[in-house]
Write an enzyme that holds these catalytic residues in place. Structure first.
Site, short mmCIF file in Angstrom:
data_model
loop_
_atom_site.label_atom_id
_atom_site.label_comp_id
_atom_site.label_asym_id
_atom_site.label_seq_id
_atom_site.Cartn_x
_atom_site.Cartn_y
_atom_site.Cartn_z
CD GLU A 162 -2.42 1.42 2.49
OE1 GLU A 162 -2.08 0.80 3.64
OE2 GLU A 162 -3.48 2.23 2.67
CB CYS A 167 3.54 9.14 -3.45
SG CYS A 167 4.52 9.69 -4.85
CB ALA A 168 5.10 14.24 -1.67
CB ILE A 172 -6.26 10.47 -10.50
CG1 ILE A 172 -6.93 10.40 -9.11
CG2 ILE A 172 -6.52 10.02 -11.45
CD1 ILE A 172 -8.36 10.50 -9.38
N1 ACO Z 1 -1.69 15.66 -12.10
C1 ACO Z 1 -1.42 15.20 -13.38
N2 ACO Z 1 -0.46 14.89 -13.84
C2 ACO Z 1 0.85 14.97 -13.03
C3 ACO Z 1 0.71 15.68 -11.76
C4 ACO Z 1 -0.58 15.75 -11.12
N3 ACO Z 1 -0.55 16.25 -9.82
N4 ACO Z 1 1.94 15.64 -11.39
C5 ACO Z 1 2.63 15.16 -12.19
N5 ACO Z 1 2.00 14.83 -13.48
C6 ACO Z 1 2.46 14.32 -14.63
C7 ACO Z 1 3.58 15.02 -15.13
O1 ACO Z 1 2.82 16.09 -16.09
C8 ACO Z 1 4.36 14.13 -16.08
O2 ACO Z 1 3.62 13.77 -17.46
P1 ACO Z 1 4.59 13.54 -18.72
O3 ACO Z 1 5.27 11.99 -18.23
O4 ACO Z 1 3.47 13.36 -19.51
O5 ACO Z 1 5.39 14.55 -18.60
C9 ACO Z 1 4.23 12.76 -15.25
O6 ACO Z 1 3.01 13.06 -14.35
C10 ACO Z 1 5.14 12.56 -14.50
O7 ACO Z 1 5.73 13.45 -13.73
P2 ACO Z 1 6.96 13.54 -12.74
O8 ACO Z 1 7.87 14.68 -13.05
O9 ACO Z 1 7.86 12.17 -12.75
O10 ACO Z 1 6.14 13.72 -11.28
P3 ACO Z 1 6.83 14.65 -10.12
O11 ACO Z 1 8.17 14.69 -9.87
O12 ACO Z 1 6.18 16.09 -10.33
O13 ACO Z 1 5.95 13.88 -8.75
C11 ACO Z 1 4.05 14.07 -7.64
C12 ACO Z 1 4.72 13.69 -8.93
C13 ACO Z 1 4.57 12.99 -6.79
C14 ACO Z 1 2.42 13.74 -7.58
C15 ACO Z 1 4.56 15.36 -7.28
O14 ACO Z 1 3.83 16.46 -8.20
C16 ACO Z 1 3.69 15.76 -5.90
O15 ACO Z 1 4.44 15.56 -5.00
N6 ACO Z 1 2.56 16.71 -5.50
C17 ACO Z 1 2.08 17.18 -4.42
C18 ACO Z 1 1.76 15.86 -3.65
C19 ACO Z 1 0.94 14.87 -4.08
O16 ACO Z 1 -0.17 15.16 -4.72
N7 ACO Z 1 1.12 13.77 -3.96
C20 ACO Z 1 0.08 12.38 -4.37
C21 ACO Z 1 -0.73 12.39 -3.30
S1 ACO Z 1 -1.33 10.87 -3.07
C22 ACO Z 1 -0.77 9.92 -2.42
O17 ACO Z 1 0.32 10.04 -1.84
C23 ACO Z 1 -1.01 8.47 -2.03
#
Ligand code: ACO
Length: 333
Positions: A75, A79-80, A119
């Site tokens: 599980e 993730c952040a 998502i």
């Molecule tokens: N919504 C939609 N797409 C996204 C998001 C988002 N919130 N974040 C990243 N992506 C997309 C990127 O545009 C990228 O797309 P591409 O491959 O077509 O260019 C792809 O996902 C991968 O992006 P990365 O650069 O590898 O991801 P990043 O380093 O930004 O990490 C994360 C993603 C962890 C969600 C980060 O944006 C973050 O910390 N966000 C805030 C915290 C959060 O929302 N965490 C998840 C909550 S749910 C949980 O923890 C179970």
């Protein structure tokens, strides 16, 4: 990148504290005490990404997870990635390493309750709403979160997740090779002269002799436009249906524990969660008929299981049909 667990040593605790701070900042809706509890819980493991040297470097992101090895899933709790390092590929890097790492522990699925705004990220990492893991396998082992969507990702032991780029390159090369063999594409055309600008792609040597015609391309483009338009209209019908009072029995799959005989009666179950995911995929409902047949199947399933026409379930099925079918008929595609 390093796996961390709370073993009480300074070496593990220092980066865990940094990671906890990132989770607290990036997941403001999560109570900080809850984040602390899970990150430092000894059943949880965190994969942390460091910037700079491993010993002295700073943690810039991570994933905290709980492996349920017996149940063969893990599980993902949090993730952040720190704000200044987001959308640079670190989230993908972390997830790929985590997949590679749990593979060796015989974990076959990731499950996570994702915030709605994350998502998109999870879907790009191979997570989806449809589940191949049986509910009995995770039921009772997972904490339910309000306002979050349960997503699953299947992990394939034959994939090297640390070499996804190489894997895609090899697949592409294979597809090109197979296509070339099938099409007998052995003729090598001269390239265009340097500095010579071509306004029409059909003037590129070899394009027309390979069978491409303007009519063919226009037909494909017009078909694609029609599908996009159809799907946006289907989405609007589905959104309206979701707002009705009688749609509630269809929002999720029927609970097999509550109704153990359901699967004996209904051989092909379907619900609006699946239909919505299929619609969002953009590739499934290429005709109105496919969508109509699935809505019809959903209602027929309900009527089959609730034969009494006066039962409230049976009546909702009639209402769903009554709501959807005329709207579908009005779509002019
Ligand atoms: N919504 C939609 N797409 C996204 C998001 C988002 N919130 N974040 C990243 N992506 C997309 C990127 O545009 C990228 O797309 P591409 O491959 O077509 O260019 C792809 O996902 C991968 O992006 P990365 O650069 O590898 O991801 P990043 O380093 O930004 O990490 C994360 C993603 C962890 C969600 C980060 O944006 C973050 O910390 N966000 C805030 C915290 C959060 O929302 N965490 C998840 C909550 S749910 C949980 O923890 C179970």
């Amino acid at each position: 990148m390093r796996l961390l667990t709370n073993d009480g040593t300074h070496d593990e605790m220092r980066p865990l504290v940094q990671l906890k701070a990132i989770f607290s900042k990036q997941l403001p809706k999560m109570p900080p005490e809850y984040i602390v509890r899970l990150v430092f819980d000894r059943k949880h493991v965190s994969l942390a990404l460091f910037k700079g040297s491993m010993g002295k470097g700073k943690v810039v992101g991570g994933i905290c997870f709980r492996p349920c090895v017996k149940q063969r899933f893990a599980e993902i709790a949090f993730c952040a990635v720190t704000a200044t390092e987001q959308v640079k590929g670190f989230g993908t890097l972390l997830m790929n390493h985590l997949k590679q790492c749990v593979k060796t522990r015989d974990v076959r699925w990731f499950l996570t309750y994702a915030d709605n705004y994350a998502i998109g990220y999870f879907e790009k990492q191979g997570f989806c709403r449809e589940q191949t893991i049986k509910k009995e396998q995770w039921d009772g082992y997972l904490k339910d979160y309000d306002g979050a969507t349960l997503l699953q990702c299947e992990i394939h032991s034959e994939i090297d997740y640390t070499d996804t780029k190489g894997m895609l390159r090899r697949q592409k090369e294979n597809i090109y090779r197979m296509l070339a063999e099938k099409l007998g594409a052995k003729v090598v055309h001269d390239g265009t002269k340097e500095g010579h600008r071509l306004d029409d792609p059909f003037d590129v040597p070899g394009v027309q002799s390979a069978g491409w015609t303007k009519e063919f391309v226009e037909r494909i483009e017009s078909e694609q436009r029609a599908i996009t338009s159809l799907q946006s209209q289907l989405k609007s019908i589905l959104d309206d249906l979701m707002n009705t009072k009688f749609v509630w029995p269809y929002l999720k799959e029927v609970d097999a524990e509550k109704y153990p005989e359901y699967r004996n009666v209904v051989k092909d179950p379907i619900d609006l969660n699946i239909i919505r995911a299929r619609l969002e995929s953009g590739v499934y409902y290429t005709t109105k008929r496919i969508f109509r047949d699935e809505i019809k199947l959903m209602c027929e399933n309900c009527k089959l299981f609730n034969v009494n026409p006066l039962s409230q379930y049976h009546m909702t099925a009639l209402k769903v049909e009554e709501f959807v079918m005329p709207r579908l008929a009005a779509i002019d595609i």
